[in-house]
Enzyme design. Structure first.
Site, PDB file in Angstrom:
ATOM      1  N   MET A  29       0.846  -1.207   0.000  1.00 29.94           N
ATOM      2  CA  MET A  29       0.000   0.000   0.000  1.00 29.94           C
ATOM      3  C   MET A  29       0.879   1.255   0.000  1.00 29.94           C
ATOM      4  O   MET A  29       0.408   2.349   0.311  1.00 29.94           O
ATOM      5  CB  MET A  29      -0.928  -0.012   1.209  1.00 29.94           C
ATOM      6  CG  MET A  29      -1.879  -1.204   1.161  1.00 29.94           C
ATOM      7  SD  MET A  29      -3.412  -0.934   2.042  1.00 29.94           S
ATOM      8  CE  MET A  29      -2.830  -0.756   3.692  1.00 29.94           C
ATOM      9  N   ALA A  31       4.018   3.997   0.951  1.00 29.13           N
ATOM     10  CA  ALA A  31       4.741   4.531   2.121  1.00 29.13           C
ATOM     11  C   ALA A  31       5.821   3.514   2.486  1.00 29.13           C
ATOM     12  O   ALA A  31       5.896   3.018   3.614  1.00 29.13           O
ATOM     13  CB  ALA A  31       3.793   4.822   3.285  1.00 29.13           C
ATOM     14  N   HIS A  33       9.071   1.211   3.235  1.00 25.64           N
ATOM     15  CA  HIS A  33      10.169   1.240   4.210  1.00 25.64           C
ATOM     16  C   HIS A  33      11.012  -0.009   4.005  1.00 25.64           C
ATOM     17  O   HIS A  33      10.722  -0.820   3.102  1.00 25.64           O
ATOM     18  CB  HIS A  33       9.605   1.341   5.629  1.00 25.64           C
ATOM     19  CG  HIS A  33       8.536   0.328   5.928  1.00 25.64           C
ATOM     20  ND1 HIS A  33       8.784  -1.019   6.006  1.00 25.64           N
ATOM     21  CD2 HIS A  33       7.197   0.466   6.128  1.00 25.64           C
ATOM     22  CE1 HIS A  33       7.672  -1.673   6.269  1.00 25.64           C
ATOM     23  NE2 HIS A  33       6.681  -0.798   6.340  1.00 25.64           N
ATOM     24  N   HIS A  36       9.315  -3.431   3.480  1.00 26.65           N
ATOM     25  CA  HIS A  36       8.868  -3.713   2.105  1.00 26.65           C
ATOM     26  C   HIS A  36      10.061  -4.113   1.233  1.00 26.65           C
ATOM     27  O   HIS A  36       9.984  -5.044   0.446  1.00 26.65           O
ATOM     28  CB  HIS A  36       8.209  -2.483   1.482  1.00 26.65           C
ATOM     29  CG  HIS A  36       6.943  -2.039   2.141  1.00 26.65           C
ATOM     30  ND1 HIS A  36       6.841  -0.848   2.836  1.00 26.65           N
ATOM     31  CD2 HIS A  36       5.713  -2.608   2.221  1.00 26.65           C
ATOM     32  CE1 HIS A  36       5.607  -0.707   3.287  1.00 26.65           C
ATOM     33  NE2 HIS A  36       4.906  -1.767   2.939  1.00 26.65           N
ATOM     34  N   MET A 184       8.728  -2.586  11.634  1.00 32.92           N
ATOM     35  CA  MET A 184       8.543  -1.480  10.688  1.00 32.92           C
ATOM     36  C   MET A 184       7.132  -1.508  10.134  1.00 32.92           C
ATOM     37  O   MET A 184       6.580  -2.565   9.854  1.00 32.92           O
ATOM     38  CB  MET A 184       9.546  -1.612   9.551  1.00 32.92           C
ATOM     39  CG  MET A 184      10.911  -1.222   9.995  1.00 32.92           C
ATOM     40  SD  MET A 184      11.955  -0.870   8.591  1.00 32.92           S
ATOM     41  CE  MET A 184      13.472  -0.549   9.460  1.00 32.92           C
ATOM     42  N   SER A 186       4.239   1.298   7.860  1.00 30.53           N
ATOM     43  CA  SER A 186       3.971   2.620   7.277  1.00 30.53           C
ATOM     44  C   SER A 186       3.308   3.524   8.314  1.00 30.53           C
ATOM     45  O   SER A 186       3.423   4.745   8.253  1.00 30.53           O
ATOM     46  CB  SER A 186       3.068   2.481   6.060  1.00 30.53           C
ATOM     47  OG  SER A 186       3.618   1.555   5.163  1.00 30.53           O
TER      48      SER A 186
HETATM   49  P1  AMP Z   1       1.497  -2.913   3.480  1.00 29.52           P
HETATM   50  O1  AMP Z   1       2.050  -1.900   2.531  1.00 29.52           O
HETATM   51  O2  AMP Z   1       1.542  -2.491   4.900  1.00 29.52           O
HETATM   52  O3  AMP Z   1       0.173  -3.469   3.034  1.00 29.52           O
HETATM   53  O4  AMP Z   1       2.502  -4.136   3.408  1.00 29.52           O
HETATM   54  C1  AMP Z   1       2.836  -4.757   2.193  1.00 29.52           C
HETATM   55  C2  AMP Z   1       3.557  -6.033   2.493  1.00 29.52           C
HETATM   56  O5  AMP Z   1       4.734  -5.760   3.240  1.00 29.52           O
HETATM   57  C3  AMP Z   1       2.721  -7.000   3.349  1.00 29.52           C
HETATM   58  O6  AMP Z   1       2.937  -8.322   2.895  1.00 29.52           O
HETATM   59  C4  AMP Z   1       3.279  -6.788   4.736  1.00 29.52           C
HETATM   60  O7  AMP Z   1       3.144  -7.908   5.574  1.00 29.52           O
HETATM   61  C5  AMP Z   1       4.745  -6.538   4.407  1.00 29.52           C
HETATM   62  N1  AMP Z   1       5.392  -5.825   5.500  1.00 29.52           N
HETATM   63  C6  AMP Z   1       5.006  -4.649   6.059  1.00 29.52           C
HETATM   64  N2  AMP Z   1       5.824  -4.317   7.077  1.00 29.52           N
HETATM   65  C7  AMP Z   1       6.744  -5.318   7.168  1.00 29.52           C
HETATM   66  C8  AMP Z   1       7.845  -5.587   8.034  1.00 29.52           C
HETATM   67  N3  AMP Z   1       8.162  -4.744   9.018  1.00 29.52           N
HETATM   68  N4  AMP Z   1       8.557  -6.703   7.845  1.00 29.52           N
HETATM   69  C9  AMP Z   1       8.223  -7.581   6.853  1.00 29.52           C
HETATM   70  N5  AMP Z   1       7.194  -7.393   6.009  1.00 29.52           N
HETATM   71  C10 AMP Z   1       6.464  -6.288   6.161  1.00 29.52           C
END
Ligand code: AMP
Length: 279
Positions: A29, A31, A33, A36, A184, A186
């Site tokens: 989604m 943002a 870090h 990701h 970590m 967003s």
């Molecule tokens: P999001 O953008 O938050 O929807 O996350 C996208 C993908 O990155 C999802 O599969 C999350 O589980 C993964 N993700 C987010 N934060 C972390 C993290 N700190 N460590 C590992 N994977 C992450």
């Protein structure tokens, strides 16, 4: 790095240059870090091309303020993705993805969806299932990468793929943490300074709970965690659960054949943070 907004353009490019090649896919989604990026680096190891999607999916938010305030940092995301030589970025718009009808499908994930996040975020996993299924249809990846940070989501995606016979391999990736242990996310960028300083308490407590789980019964671990958060001036516990990794059913008795994980959701002010640890 190629950037596509339109489904057609992405598909045309992929079918021209990458038919019969291994496509690694990392849905996000934005943002972005280092968490990701760790997924993207994992994807780069085992695929001919890596596609990252950035899409803040409206149907997985049950709280309109959370959706509105979700950080959107597209230009910074592109910059970051260039530094790790990402091949393709897909940044669709909602009307295209949802064909003008922004609504979730309804899924049965054999009960996985009713635990933890499912209890507190109404319709969340229908939204997640809808968008991930749709993105898989569009990108047709060989492998797709999801973080254990959202462990329940990872298990639900595995179930989605199995039940709908989607030909993609799902790879779970370890949680990437700040030096002080905070997972970590967003959402961390939205924490006030005080709450950001307090937030590593979440992982510290999970680590201590893991030690206690080895020696004590689960009831005692639950009570200890609840007490720790009751005493904390800034962090408010929403749930702490010890669950079977496969079924996500919470447990009261341990069995040695099974793998367990502790899951937690905490409010730091208005920001909701989740984390988990293998026990
Ligand atoms: P999001 O953008 O938050 O929807 O996350 C996208 C993908 O990155 C999802 O599969 C999350 O589980 C993964 N993700 C987010 N934060 C972390 C993290 N700190 N460590 C590992 N994977 C992450």
């Amino acid at each position: 790095m190629l950037i596509f907004e339109k489904i057609k353009d992405l598909q045309q490019s992929l079918s021209l240059a990458y038919s019969n090649k291994r496509i690694g896919f990392v849905p996000t989604m934005g943002a972005l870090h280092q968490g990701h990026l760790s997924l993207i680096n994992q994807a780069k190891k085992n695929n001919d091309i890596v596609v990252v999607s950035i899409f803040v999916n409206p149907t997985q938010f049950d709280n309109t303020e959370d959706l509105k305030k979700y950080p959107r940092t597209l230009e910074a995301d592109f910059k970051l993705l260039k530094t790790i030589n990402c091949d393709v970025v897909f940044t669709p718009i909602a009307n295209d993805i949802y064909n003008q009808k922004i609504q979730s499908e309804s899924f049965n994930f054999d009960g996985l969806e009713h635990q933890m996040e499912g209890k507190f975020r109404n319709g969340h996993f229908d939204g997640v299932g809808t968008i991930v299924k749709r993105l898989f249809e569009i990108v047709k990846p060989t492998n797709a990468y999801f973080g254990e940070k959202d462990f329940q989501q990872l298990q639900i995606i595995r179930k989605l793929v199995e039940k709908h016979e989607i030909p993609v391999h799902i790879e779970g990736c370890e949680i990437y943490r700040e030096i002080d242990g905070l997972a970590m996310s967003s959402r961390n960028a939205r924490l006030t300074e005080k709450n950001r300083d307090a937030a590593p308490f979440i992982y510290k407590t999970l680590k201590k709970a893991k030690k206690k789980f080895a020696k004590k019964n689960t009831y005692k671990v639950y009570k200890w965690v609840e007490k720790k958060f009751k005493e904390h001036p800034l962090l408010k516990l929403e749930y702490f659960e010890i669950a079977d990794e496969e079924t996500l059913q919470t447990i009261s008795e341990k069995s040695i054949e099974k793998n367990y994980r502790a899951f937690i959701a905490v409010f730091a002010g208005k920001i909701r943070l989740i984390d988990n640890i293998r026990l």
